[in-house]
Design an enzyme around this catalytic site. Structure first.
Site, PDB file in Angstrom:
ATOM      1  CE1 TYR A   3      -2.745  -3.260   0.536  1.00  0.00           C
ATOM      2  CE2 TYR A   3      -3.215  -2.575   2.775  1.00  0.00           C
ATOM      3  CZ  TYR A   3      -3.379  -3.477   1.752  1.00  0.00           C
ATOM      4  OH  TYR A   3      -4.160  -4.595   1.926  1.00  0.00           O
TER       5      TYR A   3
ATOM      6  CB  SER B 219      -2.496 -12.610   2.645  1.00  0.00           C
ATOM      7  OG  SER B 219      -3.532 -11.946   1.964  1.00  0.00           O
ATOM      8  CG  ASN B 220      -3.761 -12.807  -1.764  1.00  0.00           C
ATOM      9  OD1 ASN B 220      -4.907 -12.645  -2.152  1.00  0.00           O
ATOM     10  ND2 ASN B 220      -3.043 -11.829  -1.212  1.00  0.00           N
TER      11      ASN B 220
ATOM     12  CE1 TYR C  63      -8.425  -9.676  -1.679  1.00  0.00           C
ATOM     13  CE2 TYR C  63      -7.164 -11.002  -0.135  1.00  0.00           C
ATOM     14  CZ  TYR C  63      -7.508 -10.667  -1.441  1.00  0.00           C
ATOM     15  OH  TYR C  63      -6.931 -11.358  -2.491  1.00  0.00           O
TER      16      TYR C  63
ATOM     17  N   PRO D 222     -14.600  -6.766   1.251  1.00  0.00           N
ATOM     18  CG  PRO D 222     -14.903  -5.538   3.213  1.00  0.00           C
ATOM     19  CD  PRO D 222     -13.846  -6.020   2.281  1.00  0.00           C
TER      20      PRO D 222
END
Length: 325
Positions: free
Chosen positions: A70, A168-169, A216, A218
């Site tokens: 990010y 994650s992922n 994630y 949502p």
């Protein structure tokens, strides 16, 4: 999903236990890809982003979820600035890493122990803290054995730099490999009412193993906010990233918007927005853990917080589930 009831100032409140740890968190958190994520979203303002984080802390939004990607560390830097002015222990701080950026700007995935150790140390510096509550391997690379990668994070946990370990992922097989030694506490993968593949195989396994599932996206790239209608479909200019999302493709878009339209009368019953109703549905769902919607402004954050007061009855919860079955 293990939920624990606490008594605070005479009021009962429900928290979610993170994996096999002693860490507990409020059901509603904050995703921060719109805070400093200049490489992901246009027209972001740093000062506004910091105000979002401060507003979250002021309203007991405990879990703040960020990542190196990010803004290539910028989101972490902004959150770190806010943390310095607050009680660090009021925040359950999660970040993610795995992306290695070369001098020419090329991004590759790296799950090697040395790189993950370096990533954690650099995140700690940007966030101005000496420990992370949660660190996720953001994406799996092709070559590193997953248990070896997680083993490096376990050593950092033993050194006091982490409280919980996530991935994650990761696919189900990759999660099983990563958790070979029982060190994984959380999995953060895509899940929403319109994209429910995760609950078919992955989430049942996670619940069996007492691993928390953090969904994630949502709001499914804004489709689940209720801003569109059958007579007001979105139109995008060429090059808009949403044109690449399956949910927005012409053969799916009308049907998806029609499903969301059915939520509007249910939301009206609770004097809530569609977005608030959706968040309330997630928080009532026993299969999933903390929900981390994003917010670009403090006002959006406060609207999300109001979803905590929407107490869905079982009949409406099941009706929503049927719409998206």
């Amino acid at each position: 999903m293990i939920k624990v009831t606490f008594s605070e100032a005479g009021d009962l409140m429900e928290k979610i236990q993170i994996g096999r740890t002693e860490l507990n968190v409020n059901p509603l958190g904050l995703g921060t890809n719109k805070i400093g994520g200049y490489n992901l979203f246009p027209n972001l303002d740093d000062e506004t982003g910091k105000k979002v984080v401060q507003t979250a802390i002021d309203h007991d939004v405990e879990m703040i979820d960020t990542a190196f990607m990010y803004g290539l560390g910028h989101s972490e830097e902004l959150i770190g600035e806010v943390l310095q002015k607050n009680d660090r222990h009021k925040v359950v701080l999660a970040t993610k890493g795995a992306q290695q950026v070369t001098a020419d700007g090329k991004v590759t995935l790296n799950n090697t122990p040395d790189f993950l150790t370096k990533s954690v140390d650099e995140s700690l510096q940007r966030l101005h803290t000496d420990y992370l509550d949660i660190f996720y391997i953001h994406f799996p690379d092709q070559d590193t054995p997953k248990a070896e990668a997680v083993g490096a994070l376990q050593r950092l946990r033993e050194a006091g730099k982490l409280r919980a370990i996530g991935v994650s992922n990761f696919s189900l097989d990759q999660v099983k490999e990563a958790d070979a030694d029982g060190y994984v506490d959380l999995v953060e993968n895509q899940y929403n009412l319109l994209q429910q593949d995760a609950v078919k195989e992955l989430v049942p396994y996670l619940n069996e193993q007492h691993i928390s599932f953090v969904p994630y996206e949502p709001f499914a790239a804004a489709l689940l906010t209720g801003r569109y209608a059958p007579d007001n479909l979105p139109h995008f200019e060429e090059g808009d990233h949403r044109l690449t999302i399956d949910l927005y493709k012409p053969d799916q878009l009308k049907a998806n918007v029609a499903k969301v339209e059915q939520l509007k009368p249910i939301a009206a019953k609770y004097e809530a927005t569609v977005a608030q109703l959706v968040l309330a549905w997630y928080m009532k769902n026993p299969l999933i853990g903390p929900v981390i919607p994003g917010a670009r402004t403090p006002e959006q954050l406060l609207v999300n917080v109001q979803s905590e007061s929407v107490q869905l009855n079982d009949s409406d919860y099941e009706a929503i589930a049927r719409i998206f079955a």
